[in-house]
Design a protein around this motif. Structure first.
Motif, mmCIF file in Angstrom:
data_model
loop_
_atom_site.group_PDB
_atom_site.id
_atom_site.type_symbol
_atom_site.label_atom_id
_atom_site.label_comp_id
_atom_site.label_asym_id
_atom_site.label_seq_id
_atom_site.Cartn_x
_atom_site.Cartn_y
_atom_site.Cartn_z
ATOM 1 N N ILE A 1 6.789 -6.164 14.436
ATOM 2 C CA ILE A 1 7.361 -5.304 13.391
ATOM 3 C C ILE A 1 8.328 -4.304 14.021
ATOM 4 O O ILE A 1 9.423 -4.074 13.500
ATOM 5 N N ARG A 2 7.940 -3.705 15.143
ATOM 6 C CA ARG A 2 8.818 -2.753 15.842
ATOM 7 C C ARG A 2 10.155 -3.411 16.200
ATOM 8 O O ARG A 2 11.219 -2.836 16.000
ATOM 9 N N LEU B 1 12.368 -3.935 13.089
ATOM 10 C CA LEU B 1 12.971 -2.672 12.659
ATOM 11 C C LEU B 1 14.069 -2.228 13.621
ATOM 12 O O LEU B 1 15.152 -1.818 13.191
ATOM 13 N N GLU C 1 13.430 -2.157 6.329
ATOM 14 C CA GLU C 1 12.847 -0.821 6.377
ATOM 15 C C GLU C 1 11.327 -0.969 6.401
ATOM 16 O O GLU C 1 10.796 -1.990 5.955
ATOM 17 N N PRO C 2 10.617 0.029 6.906
ATOM 18 C CA PRO C 2 9.150 -0.103 6.983
ATOM 19 C C PRO C 2 8.498 -0.477 5.651
ATOM 20 O O PRO C 2 7.545 -1.269 5.631
ATOM 21 N N GLU C 3 8.995 0.030 4.558
ATOM 22 C CA GLU C 3 8.367 -0.273 3.269
ATOM 23 C C GLU C 3 8.605 -1.704 2.793
ATOM 24 O O GLU C 3 8.023 -2.136 1.803
ATOM 25 N N PHE D 1 3.983 3.049 16.282
ATOM 26 C CA PHE D 1 4.793 3.907 15.413
ATOM 27 C C PHE D 1 4.191 5.313 15.407
ATOM 28 O O PHE D 1 3.559 5.722 14.436
ATOM 29 N N ARG E 1 0.728 10.094 10.525
ATOM 30 C CA ARG E 1 1.272 8.814 10.080
ATOM 31 C C ARG E 1 0.216 8.146 9.226
ATOM 32 O O ARG E 1 -0.925 8.004 9.629
#
Length: 131
Positions: free
Chosen positions: A67-68, A71, A88-90, A114, A122
């Motif tokens: 995921i990192r 992004l 985007e994260p969402e 993150f 977070r």
């Protein structure tokens, strides 16, 4: 095809039958685009005499790092207007079987990958469960 050939109780903690199968659809809504092919990652972990591994933790760290990278690379996704835009994260959701058993490992891996800004916590959404 792939899942039905590799998933079993021994390999993926479940048999992959008709009830678990993903069915193709939405071809018109999502036409094929170069660089946006599906990915399949098999994570193989074997304990040694010197070291033992928690499969869930290894998997969670892999997912958080993937995921990192998505992004950081600004991986293109389709925006509401139909045009590509950076992920985007969402936009990201992690689907898993038995989330309650895996939640702590995934939350820890995501928090390490993150980190929260100074002075802020977070938060990650709790899993949705089918009833």
């Amino acid at each position: 095809f792939i899942f039905s050939n590799i998933l079993s109780v021994e390999m993926g903690e479940m048999d992959y039958g008709d009830d678990e199968q993903l069915y193709f659809g939405a071809e018109e809504a999502y036409p094929p685009r170069p660089g946006m092919e599906p990915e399949l990652h098999l994570i193989s972990v074997e304990n040694t005499e010197e070291e033992t591994f928690d499969r869930t933790e290894v998997e969670a760290r892999f997912v958080a790092r993937r995921i990192r990278r998505l992004l950081d690379q600004g991986f293109p996704v389709q925006g509401e207007d139909g045009q590509p835009r950076p992920v985007e994260p969402e936009d990201i959701v992690i689907l898993m079987r038995s989330p309650r058993a895996r939640l702590a490992a995934y939350t820890a891996a995501l928090r390490r990958t993150f980190p929260a800004p100074a002075g802020r916590a977070r938060r990650f959404s709790a899993p949705w469960r089918r009833r």
